[in-house]
Enzyme design. Structure first.
Site, short mmCIF file in Angstrom:
data_model
loop_
_atom_site.label_atom_id
_atom_site.label_comp_id
_atom_site.label_asym_id
_atom_site.label_seq_id
_atom_site.Cartn_x
_atom_site.Cartn_y
_atom_site.Cartn_z
N ASP A 149 0.86 -1.19 0.00
CA ASP A 149 0.00 0.00 0.00
C ASP A 149 0.90 1.24 0.00
O ASP A 149 1.86 1.30 -0.76
CB ASP A 149 -0.96 -0.04 1.19
N TYR A 197 -3.52 11.10 1.03
CA TYR A 197 -3.97 10.92 -0.35
C TYR A 197 -3.95 12.24 -1.09
O TYR A 197 -3.51 12.33 -2.24
CB TYR A 197 -5.39 10.32 -0.38
N HIS A 213 -4.68 -7.74 -0.09
CA HIS A 213 -4.00 -6.45 0.07
C HIS A 213 -3.26 -6.33 1.40
O HIS A 213 -2.17 -5.77 1.46
CB HIS A 213 -5.03 -5.33 -0.06
#
Length: 456
Positions: A223, A373, A429
């Site tokens: 990630d 982000y 993930h």
């Protein structure tokens, strides 16, 4: 004479070109200050302080009060997890959280490993530092920094740490592991200024490892941890001895990638595509278009207006749990969307899942974690680090249920010294937390190869 001068000029030109070319292969950065106000005149305090996770009656009473005041909203009939976290199962999770989950016991589990904090560029950086109890005679522990992502935390590595620091096989390498919290996540302080992106985090973690006395070390990430550790290798390829990742989306499509997309289904062997590559890269057109839309809404929110959505999550523990745990369902397997319970406890325990949620809740970090982000995507996709290759030895663990599939050909476009590419037997993930044994085995395999080459 003329020939000698010409050869001299050509040689000088070639050397200049090579030096310039090599210089361009290294990512450049400048120190920053992320604390409040202006940087102090005095040098930054580099002291390392022990840290302990704590809780209190007041903290728990506030949590329970907020849980008790949650307003229920039933899910649509037969919707499972396709609309988000299913209400019926959320009631069960919340009931367990409220009445059975023992946060104090989990705090003791968190404190099983030593925690520390140190100030770097105005941020109190939190990390877990685990040294092996014993190292075989004639060897030394291998230093490794492992970096988490969103909505995870340093806790993702708690199942992996003992497998690396105290392996059962005497033939295995023994590691010394550092697991930091990305600034703005968990118990690390949050930046007070705009612009803190993956390169800034990479620079801070390089400083952290050097402060701990490591002049060279290995790095692992998935990630955001993938990008942060990749940037670390780009910033200081002489410091990062090797890089192991379990997430590697292509940053800049090159000609080989474009050709493989156009011709790969028809001529798979030409591009080294496996059956898994074909299945993951060439699904029905409907799936190619619809799936990204279904699963990337959170990213658009967090990359544009993180503070707006984050306010509600910061005030509501149930809202926060639903938002975070839905990712641990869908990102572990897309098929889990069709289950009433989201398949959450097929791979994880509720205690582990809620411990990760509590790290976000008690530290109040959800908004600052979402801002990461905006800081990364807000600068555009064509950043300097996206154009640069990674020139350190790299290992890639390719898990079958990862959000985005990257075949070996694509990985090599970025990671020029791809030493190992391992199609993993299972996992998604949150691989370090879901399949710590598989992850440990692949890290061992990769670093053994690199270490053996270095000895030669």
């Amino acid at each position: 004479m003329f020939t000698e001068v010409l050869l001299g000029l050509l040689s000088a030109g070639l050397i200049f070109f090579l030096l310039r070319r090599n210089r361009k292969q290294v990512l450049e950065t400048e120190d920053g200050w992320w604390g409040p106000g202006v940087p102090p005149d005095a040098e930054e305090d580099t002291t390392i302080h022990p840290f302990e996770v704590t809780t209190s009656n007041e903290e728990l009473e506030d949590l329970y009060r907020r849980i008790d005041q949650t307003r229920p909203v039933p899910s649509l009939e037969d919707s499972q997890f396709n609309y988000g976290f299913n209400f019926q199962y959320l009631k069960k999770v919340v009931s367990y959280w409220r009445n059975e989950f023992d946060w104090r016991r989990q705090v003791d589990k968190l404190n099983r490993y030593p925690h520390f904090k140190t100030s770097i560029e105005g941020i109190d950086v939190h990390y877990v530092h685990v040294k092996p109890k014993k190292v075989p005679e004639g060897t030394s522990a291998v230093p490794l920094i492992a970096v988490h992502g969103w909505p995870g935390s340093f806790y993702e590595f708690y199942g992996l740490i003992p497998l690396l620091t105290d392996p059962s096989d005497p033939e295995e390498l023994v590691f010394e592991v550092v697991c930091p919290s990305i600034p703005g996540y968990g118990f690390s302080g949050a930046p007070h200024k705009k612009g803190f992106d993956s390169v800034c985090a990479a620079r801070i973690f390089l400083k952290l490892m050097k402060r701990l006395g490591f002049q060279q070390f290995y790095a692992q990430g998935g990630d955001w941890g993938w990008l942060v550790t990749t940037n670390m290798a780009q910033l200081e390829p002489e410091t990062v001895k090797g890089l192991h990742v379990n997430f590697a989306p292509p940053s800049k499509p090159g000609l080989p990638m474009v050709l493989s997309i156009m011709l790969g289904r028809r001529f798979p062997k030409l591009f080294g595509f496996t059956n898994m590559d074909i299945e993951r890269l060439f699904p029905r057109m409907e799936k190619q278009v619809v799936e990204p839309i279904k699963e990337t809404g959170y990213m658009h929110i967090q990359a544009t207006k993180p503070d707006t959505a984050g306010r509600g999550l910061n005030d509501s523990p149930v809202g926060l749990a639903a938002y975070i745990l839905e990712k641990f369902s869908t990102w572990t397997s897309h098929d889990f969307r069709d289950l009433e319970d989201g398949g959450l406890t097929r791979k994880f325990s509720l205690d582990d899942l809620l411990t990760n949620v509590m790290i976000y809740w008690t530290s109040g970090c959800i908004i600052s974690s979402m801002r990461f982000y905006k800081e990364n995507f807000g600068k555009g996709l064509d950043q300097p680090h996206s154009k640069l290759p990674v020139l350190v030895p790299t290992g890639y663990a390719c898990f079958p249920n990862e959000l985005m599939h990257t075949p070996e050909l694509w990985a090599k476009q970025k990671y020029h010294k791809l030493v190992t590419f391992t199609p993993m037997a299972r996992g998604g993930h949150f691989a370090a937390m879901e399949e710590p044994q598989l992850m440990a085995e692949d890290i061992q395999k990769f670093i053994k190869i690199v270490e053996k080459k270095k000895k030669r």
